[in-house]
Design a protein around this motif. Structure first.
Motif, PDB file in Angstrom:
ATOM      1  N   LEU A  70       0.819  -1.205   0.000  1.00 56.48           N
ATOM      2  CA  LEU A  70       0.000   0.000   0.000  1.00 56.48           C
ATOM      3  C   LEU A  70       0.852   1.254   0.000  1.00 56.48           C
ATOM      4  CD1 LEU A  70      -2.601  -0.955   2.773  1.00 56.48           C
ATOM      5  CD2 LEU A  70      -2.608  -1.552   0.347  1.00 56.48           C
ATOM      6  N   GLY A  71       0.282   2.320  -0.533  1.00 58.14           N
ATOM      7  CA  GLY A  71       0.937   3.614  -0.512  1.00 58.14           C
ATOM      8  C   GLY A  71       0.168   4.588  -1.375  1.00 58.14           C
ATOM      9  N   PRO A  72       0.317   5.895  -1.119  1.00 55.94           N
ATOM     10  CA  PRO A  72      -0.365   6.893  -1.950  1.00 55.94           C
ATOM     11  C   PRO A  72       0.249   6.945  -3.338  1.00 55.94           C
ATOM     12  CG  PRO A  72       1.134   7.967  -0.419  1.00 55.94           C
ATOM     13  CD  PRO A  72       1.136   6.509  -0.057  1.00 55.94           C
ATOM     14  N   ASN A  73      -0.387   7.687  -4.236  1.00 53.92           N
ATOM     15  CA  ASN A  73       0.167   7.857  -5.580  1.00 53.92           C
ATOM     16  C   ASN A  73       1.564   8.459  -5.482  1.00 53.92           C
ATOM     17  OD1 ASN A  73      -2.146   6.900  -6.877  1.00 53.92           O
ATOM     18  ND2 ASN A  73      -3.101   8.925  -6.906  1.00 53.92           N
ATOM     19  N   GLY A  74       2.505   7.889  -6.244  1.00 51.58           N
ATOM     20  CA  GLY A  74       3.871   8.393  -6.221  1.00 51.58           C
ATOM     21  C   GLY A  74       4.724   7.849  -5.097  1.00 51.58           C
ATOM     22  N   ALA A  75       4.204   6.872  -4.339  1.00 59.72           N
ATOM     23  CA  ALA A  75       4.946   6.337  -3.191  1.00 59.72           C
ATOM     24  C   ALA A  75       6.052   5.379  -3.619  1.00 59.72           C
ATOM     25  CB  ALA A  75       3.988   5.618  -2.238  1.00 59.72           C
ATOM     26  N   GLY A  76       5.953   4.792  -4.807  1.00 55.87           N
ATOM     27  CA  GLY A  76       6.957   3.840  -5.273  1.00 55.87           C
ATOM     28  C   GLY A  76       6.440   2.435  -5.482  1.00 55.87           C
ATOM     29  N   LYS A  77       5.113   2.229  -5.397  1.00 54.77           N
ATOM     30  CA  LYS A  77       4.553   0.877  -5.515  1.00 54.77           C
ATOM     31  C   LYS A  77       4.796   0.285  -6.906  1.00 54.77           C
ATOM     32  CE  LYS A  77       0.284   1.874  -4.684  1.00 54.77           C
ATOM     33  NZ  LYS A  77       0.456   3.342  -4.782  1.00 54.77           N
ATOM     34  N   SER A  78       4.394   1.008  -7.942  1.00 54.87           N
ATOM     35  CA  SER A  78       4.509   0.462  -9.293  1.00 54.87           C
ATOM     36  C   SER A  78       5.971   0.265  -9.682  1.00 54.87           C
ATOM     37  CB  SER A  78       3.818   1.398 -10.302  1.00 54.87           C
ATOM     38  OG  SER A  78       2.420   1.408 -10.085  1.00 54.87           O
ATOM     39  N   THR A  79       6.851   1.159  -9.255  1.00 55.49           N
ATOM     40  CA  THR A  79       8.275   0.980  -9.539  1.00 55.49           C
ATOM     41  C   THR A  79       8.787  -0.291  -8.878  1.00 55.49           C
ATOM     42  OG1 THR A  79       8.636   3.369  -9.718  1.00 55.49           O
ATOM     43  CG2 THR A  79      10.559   2.004  -9.304  1.00 55.49           C
ATOM     44  N   THR A  80       8.344  -0.555  -7.652  1.00 61.60           N
ATOM     45  CA  THR A  80       8.759  -1.785  -6.974  1.00 61.60           C
ATOM     46  C   THR A  80       8.309  -3.009  -7.751  1.00 61.60           C
ATOM     47  OG1 THR A  80       8.546  -0.655  -4.832  1.00 61.60           O
ATOM     48  CG2 THR A  80       8.705  -3.051  -4.803  1.00 61.60           C
ATOM     49  N   ILE A  81       7.055  -3.014  -8.206  1.00 60.45           N
ATOM     50  CA  ILE A  81       6.543  -4.159  -8.971  1.00 60.45           C
ATOM     51  C   ILE A  81       7.364  -4.361 -10.243  1.00 60.45           C
ATOM     52  CG2 ILE A  81       4.568  -5.045 -10.255  1.00 60.45           C
ATOM     53  CD1 ILE A  81       4.197  -5.218  -7.276  1.00 60.45           C
ATOM     54  N   LYS A  82       7.726  -3.271 -10.921  1.00 60.08           N
ATOM     55  CA  LYS A  82       8.515  -3.391 -12.144  1.00 60.08           C
ATOM     56  C   LYS A  82       9.909  -3.937 -11.854  1.00 60.08           C
ATOM     57  CE  LYS A  82       5.946   0.255 -14.507  1.00 60.08           C
ATOM     58  NZ  LYS A  82       5.946   1.657 -14.974  1.00 60.08           N
ATOM     59  N   LEU A  83      10.461  -3.593 -10.700  1.00 58.65           N
ATOM     60  CA  LEU A  83      11.754  -4.153 -10.308  1.00 58.65           C
ATOM     61  C   LEU A  83      11.620  -5.638  -9.975  1.00 58.65           C
ATOM     62  CD1 LEU A  83      12.953  -1.217  -8.022  1.00 58.65           C
ATOM     63  CD2 LEU A  83      14.018  -1.898 -10.180  1.00 58.65           C
ATOM     64  N   LEU A  84      10.552  -5.994  -9.266  1.00 57.68           N
ATOM     65  CA  LEU A  84      10.353  -7.384  -8.872  1.00 57.68           C
ATOM     66  C   LEU A  84      10.098  -8.283 -10.080  1.00 57.68           C
ATOM     67  CD1 LEU A  84       8.090  -6.995  -5.694  1.00 57.68           C
ATOM     68  CD2 LEU A  84      10.545  -7.418  -5.775  1.00 57.68           C
ATOM     69  N   THR A  85       9.471  -7.736 -11.112  1.00 57.07           N
ATOM     70  CA  THR A  85       9.169  -8.536 -12.299  1.00 57.07           C
ATOM     71  C   THR A  85      10.295  -8.507 -13.328  1.00 57.07           C
ATOM     72  OG1 THR A  85       7.963  -6.651 -13.228  1.00 57.07           O
ATOM     73  CG2 THR A  85       6.673  -8.319 -12.074  1.00 57.07           C
ATOM     74  N   GLY A  86      11.319  -7.672 -13.093  1.00 51.61           N
ATOM     75  CA  GLY A  86      12.445  -7.615 -14.015  1.00 51.61           C
ATOM     76  C   GLY A  86      12.265  -6.638 -15.152  1.00 51.61           C
ATOM     77  N   VAL A  87      11.206  -5.856 -15.144  1.00 53.19           N
ATOM     78  CA  VAL A  87      11.001  -4.853 -16.192  1.00 53.19           C
ATOM     79  C   VAL A  87      12.049  -3.751 -16.081  1.00 53.19           C
ATOM     80  CG1 VAL A  87       9.379  -3.124 -17.080  1.00 53.19           C
ATOM     81  CG2 VAL A  87       8.546  -5.364 -16.357  1.00 53.19           C
ATOM     82  N   LEU A  88      12.420  -3.381 -14.842  1.00 55.23           N
ATOM     83  CA  LEU A  88      13.417  -2.343 -14.591  1.00 55.23           C
ATOM     84  C   LEU A  88      14.648  -2.940 -13.920  1.00 55.23           C
ATOM     85  CD1 LEU A  88      11.265   0.595 -13.139  1.00 55.23           C
ATOM     86  CD2 LEU A  88      12.161   0.381 -15.459  1.00 55.23           C
ATOM     87  N   TRP A  89      15.796  -2.327 -14.187  1.00 51.06           N
ATOM     88  CA  TRP A  89      17.015  -2.599 -13.435  1.00 51.06           C
ATOM     89  C   TRP A  89      17.085  -1.621 -12.270  1.00 51.06           C
ATOM     90  CZ3 TRP A  89      21.691  -5.542 -14.457  1.00 51.06           C
ATOM     91  CH2 TRP A  89      21.556  -6.442 -15.517  1.00 51.06           C
TER      92      TRP A  89
END
Length: 335
Positions: free
Chosen positions: A56-75
Motif C-alpha cells: 500500500l501507498g499513496p500515488n507516487g509512493a513507489g509501488k509500481s516501480t517496486t513491482i517493475k523491479l520485482l518482475t524484471g522490467v526495470l534494473w
C-alpha cells in the motif's frame, strides 16, 4: 530462503532540465542540469510461500516501480532481489526468461490479451508460450472458466469485452500456467461491486491451497481487509510498516471514538469538556467526541456523562484500516 527476498532495493530516475540564464532557460550540451528522483529508497522485505501481502501507498509512493523491479522490467540503481526457483535463486532483471515462468502479472490498466482475438484464442496462445501440457491446459482452463464465469464471453473479441470481463480474462491468463507467484497491480480499479467480488473470490481461491503467493497493490482497502493478513506500507520510497493488518491499527490508532449528543438546552460551555478523566471536543454538528483508549472501559465514560446529563444518542466507532492509513498519509504529507 523466502520466495522473495529484497535487500536495500533502490531505484533512481535521472532527468535533465535547462539551466536558467540571464535570458531565460538555456539547454545546450554544457548547460543541462541533472535532477535525480528516488522512487524506491533502500527497502528491505521478504515474502514467504503462500502469503497474500498487501502493498500500500499513496500515488507516487513507489509501488509500481517496486513491482517493475520485482518482475524484471526495470534494473535497480542498487540493491538486489532474489526469487526462489527450481534451479536456484533468480534475479529477475538478469534472468527474465526463467523468471517469467515463475510469475503471473496483472495490471489493472493494461492487458496481456490479444486485442483482436476472441478471449479463448488468447488463452491458447498463453498456453503455447509457456509450454503448458495439453492435459494440464484443459484442466486449468476448465477450473478458471468455472471460477471466473468466463463461458458467456469466451468467443468474444477482447476489444468488445467490458472492463470487468477483461479483468477476469487477464486473471485467468495469469494463472493458466500455474505460476507460484502472482503480482496484482490495482486489479479492482474501475470495477463495479459484482466484478470486484468475483476478483476477490478468485484471489482467495488461488491462494487457498497455499501454492500461489500473491503481492497485491491497491487503493481499495476493502481488498486488503478481505484478502491480506500482512501489509507493507510505503511512502516516499520507504517502508513505513511491515506486519499484520490488525497490528497497524493497534499501533497507530490504539483508541475508539465515542460520539455523544446531549438532550437538553443546558450543555457544557466551550469547545472542550473534561469529566471522569476523559476529554471531549465539540464537533461541528453539536456532538461531543471523546477519544477513548482501547484499555479504558467505555462504560466508565457513559456513567460519567449520564451523571447529570441527558444523553440523546451515542455511537462508538472503532478505528479501521482505512481511517488509520488516511491519517498516516495526512501526517506524512504534513511533514
Amino acid at each position: 530462503m523466502p520466495l522473495i527476498d529484497v535487500r536495500q532495493l533502490t531505484k533512481e530516475y535521472v532527468r535533465t532540465r535547462p539551466v536558467e540564464g540571464r535570458f531565460g532557460a538555456v539547454r545546450t550540451l554544457f548547460t543541462r542540469q541533472q535532477v535525480r528522483t528516488t522512487a524506491v529508497d533502500h527497502i528491505d522485505f521478504s515474502i514467504e510461500q503462500g502469503e497474500v501481502v498487501g502493498y500500500l501507498g499513496p500515488n507516487g509512493a513507489g509501488k509500481s516501480t517496486t513491482i517493475k523491479l520485482l518482475t524484471g522490467v526495470l534494473w535497480p540503481t542498487s540493491g538486489t532481489v532474489e526469487v526462489a526457483g527450481p534451479g536456484g535463486p533468480i534475479v529477475p532483471w538478469r534472468d527474465r526468461q526463467r523468471h517469467a515462468r515463475q510469475v503471473g502479472v496483472v495490471f489493472g490498466q493494461r492487458t496481456q490479451l490479444w486485442w483482436d482475438l476472441p478471449l479463448v484464442e488468447s488463452f491458447r496462445l498463453v498456453g503455447a508460450m509457456y509450454d503448458v501440457p495439453p492435459d494440464r491446459y484443459r484442466q486449468n482452463l476448465a477450473r478458471l472458466r468455472d471460477l471466473l464465469d468466463l463461458d458467456p464471453f469466451l468467443q468474444t473479441p477482447v476489444r468488445q469485452l467490458s472492463l470487468g470481463q477483461r479483468m477476469r480474462g487477464d486473471l485467468a491468463a495469469a494463472l493458466l500456467y500455474d505460476p507460484p507467484l502472482l503480482y496484482l497491480d490495482e486489479p479492482t480499479v474501475g470495477l463495479d461491486v459484482l466484478a470486484k467480488e468475483a476478483v476477490r473470490g478468485f484471489v482467495e481461491d488461488a491462494n487457498r491451497s497455499g501454492r500461489t503467493t500473491i503481492l497485491l497493490t491497491t487503493h481499495d482497502l476493502a481488498d486488503v481487509e478481505r484478502l491480506c493478513k500482512r501489509i507493507l506500507l510505503i511512502d516516499h520510497g520507504r517502508v513505513l510498516y511491515d506486519g499484520p493488518v490488525d497490528g497497524l491499527v493497534a499501533r497507530y490508532a490504539p483508541y475508539q471514538d465515542v460520539r455523544i449528543r446531549l438532550d437538553g438546552a443546558a450543555e457544557p460551555a466551550g469547545e472542550r469538556w473534561t469529566l471522569g478523566g476523559f476529554t471531549g471536543e465539540r464537533e461541528a454538528d453539536g456532538r461531543w467526541r471523546f477519544r477513548v483508549r482501547r484499555d479504558q472501559p467505555v462504560h466508565h465514560l457513559l456513567v460519567a456523562v449520564s451523571d447529570g446529563w441527558q444523553v440523546r444518542d451515542l455511537a462508538v466507532e472503532e478505528s479501521n484500516l482505512e481511517s488509520v492509513v488516511r491519517e498516516l498519509y495526512r501526517e506524512r504529507r504534513g511533514e
